[in-house]
Design an enzyme around this catalytic site. Structure first.
Site, PDB file in Angstrom:
ATOM      1  N   LYS A  24       9.232  -3.585 -13.643  1.00  0.00           N
ATOM      2  CA  LYS A  24      10.058  -4.551 -12.904  1.00  0.00           C
ATOM      3  C   LYS A  24       9.252  -5.183 -11.767  1.00  0.00           C
ATOM      4  O   LYS A  24       9.332  -6.382 -11.527  1.00  0.00           O
ATOM      5  CB  LYS A  24      11.293  -3.853 -12.329  1.00  0.00           C
ATOM      6  N   LEU A  25       8.473  -4.362 -11.065  1.00  0.00           N
ATOM      7  CA  LEU A  25       7.675  -4.879  -9.953  1.00  0.00           C
ATOM      8  C   LEU A  25       6.568  -5.811 -10.460  1.00  0.00           C
ATOM      9  O   LEU A  25       6.308  -6.856  -9.868  1.00  0.00           O
ATOM     10  CB  LEU A  25       7.077  -3.727  -9.139  1.00  0.00           C
ATOM     11  N   GLU A  37      -0.134  -6.142  -3.097  1.00  0.00           N
ATOM     12  CA  GLU A  37      -1.562  -5.923  -3.339  1.00  0.00           C
ATOM     13  C   GLU A  37      -1.775  -4.827  -4.372  1.00  0.00           C
ATOM     14  O   GLU A  37      -2.640  -4.927  -5.224  1.00  0.00           O
ATOM     15  CB  GLU A  37      -2.255  -5.515  -2.029  1.00  0.00           C
ATOM     16  N   ARG A  90       3.420   8.523  -8.119  1.00  0.00           N
ATOM     17  CA  ARG A  90       3.092   9.935  -8.284  1.00  0.00           C
ATOM     18  C   ARG A  90       4.339  10.738  -8.637  1.00  0.00           C
ATOM     19  O   ARG A  90       5.461  10.355  -8.293  1.00  0.00           O
ATOM     20  CB  ARG A  90       2.437  10.500  -7.018  1.00  0.00           C
ATOM     21  N   SER A 111       4.929  21.666  -4.668  1.00  0.00           N
ATOM     22  CA  SER A 111       5.617  20.938  -3.590  1.00  0.00           C
ATOM     23  C   SER A 111       7.119  20.884  -3.835  1.00  0.00           C
ATOM     24  O   SER A 111       7.911  20.956  -2.888  1.00  0.00           O
ATOM     25  CB  SER A 111       5.109  19.507  -3.474  1.00  0.00           C
ATOM     26  N   LYS A 168       9.756  22.757  -1.254  1.00  0.00           N
ATOM     27  CA  LYS A 168      10.817  21.997  -0.576  1.00  0.00           C
ATOM     28  C   LYS A 168      12.196  22.583  -0.909  1.00  0.00           C
ATOM     29  O   LYS A 168      13.062  22.690  -0.046  1.00  0.00           O
ATOM     30  CB  LYS A 168      10.736  20.533  -0.975  1.00  0.00           C
ATOM     31  N   LYS A 189       9.843   5.449  13.135  1.00  0.00           N
ATOM     32  CA  LYS A 189       9.995   6.842  13.563  1.00  0.00           C
ATOM     33  C   LYS A 189       9.322   6.995  14.934  1.00  0.00           C
ATOM     34  O   LYS A 189       8.445   6.210  15.275  1.00  0.00           O
ATOM     35  CB  LYS A 189       9.340   7.770  12.544  1.00  0.00           C
ATOM     36  N   HIS A 204      12.030   2.425   2.856  1.00  0.00           N
ATOM     37  CA  HIS A 204      12.240   3.372   1.759  1.00  0.00           C
ATOM     38  C   HIS A 204      13.537   3.047   1.014  1.00  0.00           C
ATOM     39  O   HIS A 204      14.591   2.962   1.635  1.00  0.00           O
ATOM     40  CB  HIS A 204      12.390   4.806   2.286  1.00  0.00           C
ATOM     41  N   GLU A 210      12.130   7.232  -5.686  1.00  0.00           N
ATOM     42  CA  GLU A 210      11.961   6.794  -4.293  1.00  0.00           C
ATOM     43  C   GLU A 210      10.861   5.742  -4.236  1.00  0.00           C
ATOM     44  O   GLU A 210       9.747   5.981  -4.707  1.00  0.00           O
ATOM     45  CB  GLU A 210      11.590   7.990  -3.402  1.00  0.00           C
TER      46      GLU A 210
HETATM   47  P1  GTP Z   1      11.225  14.458   3.326  1.00  0.00           P
HETATM   48  O1  GTP Z   1      10.413  14.040   4.530  1.00  0.00           O
HETATM   49  O2  GTP Z   1      10.471  14.207   2.047  1.00  0.00           O
HETATM   50  O3  GTP Z   1      11.776  15.818   3.431  1.00  0.00           O
HETATM   51  O4  GTP Z   1      12.476  13.531   3.179  1.00  0.00           O
HETATM   52  P2  GTP Z   1      13.311  12.726   4.254  1.00  0.00           P
HETATM   53  O5  GTP Z   1      14.700  12.678   3.768  1.00  0.00           O
HETATM   54  O6  GTP Z   1      13.035  13.192   5.629  1.00  0.00           O
HETATM   55  O7  GTP Z   1      12.718  11.283   4.003  1.00  0.00           O
HETATM   56  P3  GTP Z   1      11.822  10.356   4.893  1.00  0.00           P
HETATM   57  O8  GTP Z   1      12.334   9.005   4.602  1.00  0.00           O
HETATM   58  O9  GTP Z   1      11.759  10.799   6.298  1.00  0.00           O
HETATM   59  O10 GTP Z   1      10.335  10.540   4.289  1.00  0.00           O
HETATM   60  C1  GTP Z   1      10.034  10.575   2.947  1.00  0.00           C
HETATM   61  C2  GTP Z   1       8.554  10.241   2.733  1.00  0.00           C
HETATM   62  O11 GTP Z   1       8.098   9.197   3.592  1.00  0.00           O
HETATM   63  C3  GTP Z   1       7.557  11.347   2.998  1.00  0.00           C
HETATM   64  O12 GTP Z   1       7.415  12.185   1.890  1.00  0.00           O
HETATM   65  C4  GTP Z   1       6.264  10.576   3.285  1.00  0.00           C
HETATM   66  O13 GTP Z   1       5.680  10.084   2.082  1.00  0.00           O
HETATM   67  C5  GTP Z   1       6.781   9.391   4.043  1.00  0.00           C
HETATM   68  N1  GTP Z   1       6.811   9.646   5.500  1.00  0.00           N
HETATM   69  C6  GTP Z   1       7.899   9.840   6.260  1.00  0.00           C
HETATM   70  N2  GTP Z   1       7.563  10.037   7.550  1.00  0.00           N
HETATM   71  C7  GTP Z   1       6.211   9.975   7.615  1.00  0.00           C
HETATM   72  C8  GTP Z   1       5.261  10.094   8.685  1.00  0.00           C
HETATM   73  O14 GTP Z   1       5.577  10.315   9.848  1.00  0.00           O
HETATM   74  N3  GTP Z   1       3.932   9.966   8.370  1.00  0.00           N
HETATM   75  C9  GTP Z   1       3.520   9.717   7.085  1.00  0.00           C
HETATM   76  N4  GTP Z   1       2.202   9.609   6.877  1.00  0.00           N
HETATM   77  N5  GTP Z   1       4.389   9.602   6.061  1.00  0.00           N
HETATM   78  C10 GTP Z   1       5.713   9.727   6.311  1.00  0.00           C
HETATM   79 MG    MG Z   2      10.867  13.509   6.326  1.00  0.00          MG
END
Ligand code: GTP
Ligand code: MG
Length: 225
Positions: A45-46, A63, A68, A74, A78, A137, A145, A164
């Protein structure tokens, strides 16, 4: 279902053992195949959107795309941490990031357009949307996301899968990859100082993204800078 999400002590050995045994089961192998199919569907789709939009605007809206499947360790780590029972059914029900796609764009505006065009397609259901660009954040992380539900069409019929999708600019991706590397480095001498510097970089990159967007608009309208 709401599980107690307080951090639990989980040993690496326990994770490895459980991951090894569940990843050999036919149910797990089948589920991972379904997630792989769901990734292919979204990627197609993308790519279709990219081909069409690049004709229309004479530039590629993204780009690159990375994808994955979360590895069994992992996934199990979790699930244990969140108190989710280690079964294939609970895995599919409760985990939302087993199939992951990352779309990297040059410009922020393209990223929002692509996300919207994808989420509004007939067979795509938007389960959740987290805009860490509008609301970064506290550490400076920025990305958009989407959690999508997408049907895959199998021998036995239709099956809905969760994928996701993270949308970022090149600058946001650069920042996130450095942040990610530092998270896994246990021997940083002054982590607070590093976090502070990273936050400054995140804000600088965001300003740069905004300026690049301005330049792009000027070029597109053939106007003067
Ligand atoms: P998890 O973090 O996977 O437990 O889920 P969540 O419900 O907290 O989702 P969130 O949207 O916070 O983050 C999901 C994904 O976003 C992560 O697995 C990372 O790939 C990415 N991500 C979120 N926060 C960060 C961050 O502070 N730094 C980096 N490098 N990646 C982040
Ligand atoms: Mg998180």
């Amino acid at each position: 279902m709401d599980y107690n999400s307080s951090t639990r002590e989980v040993s690496q050995e326990q994770v490895e053992e459980l991951a090894k045994s569940i990843s050999r089961t036919p149910g797990f192998i089948r589920l991972m195949t379904y997630y792989r199919c769901a990734i292919m569907e979204i990627q197609t789709k993308l790519n279709v959107l990219n081909a069409e939009l690049s004709l229309q605007y004479d530039r590629n809206p993204f780009e690159s795309i990375e994808s994955r499947l979360k590895n069994p360790e992992s996934i199990v780590e979790k699930m244990l941490r969140k108190g989710i029972p280690i079964t294939v059914e609970d895995m599919e029900q409760e985990m939302t990031d087993i199939a992951g796609i990352r779309v990297i764009c040059s410009f922020q505006e393209d990223l929002y357009s692509l996300a919207e065009l994808l989420a509004e397609q007939d067979d795509v259901l938007l389960l959740s949307r987290k805009d860490y660009i509008a609301n970064p954040k506290p550490n400076g992380y920025r990305s958009l996301h989407l959690l999508l539900d997408i049907p895959i069409f199998l021998y036995q019929g239709k099956r809905h899968m969760k994928v996701e999708v993270q949308f970022r600019t090149i600058a946001m991706d650069f920042w996130a990859s450095v942040d990610h590397k530092l998270k896994y480095k246990k021997t940083i001498r002054d982590p607070e100082k590093v976090a502070e510097k990273l936050k400054i970089c995140a804000d600088t990159l965001a300003k740069m993204d905004a300026e690049m967007e301005e330049i792009r608009k000027t070029i597109d309208s053939n106007g003067e800078l």
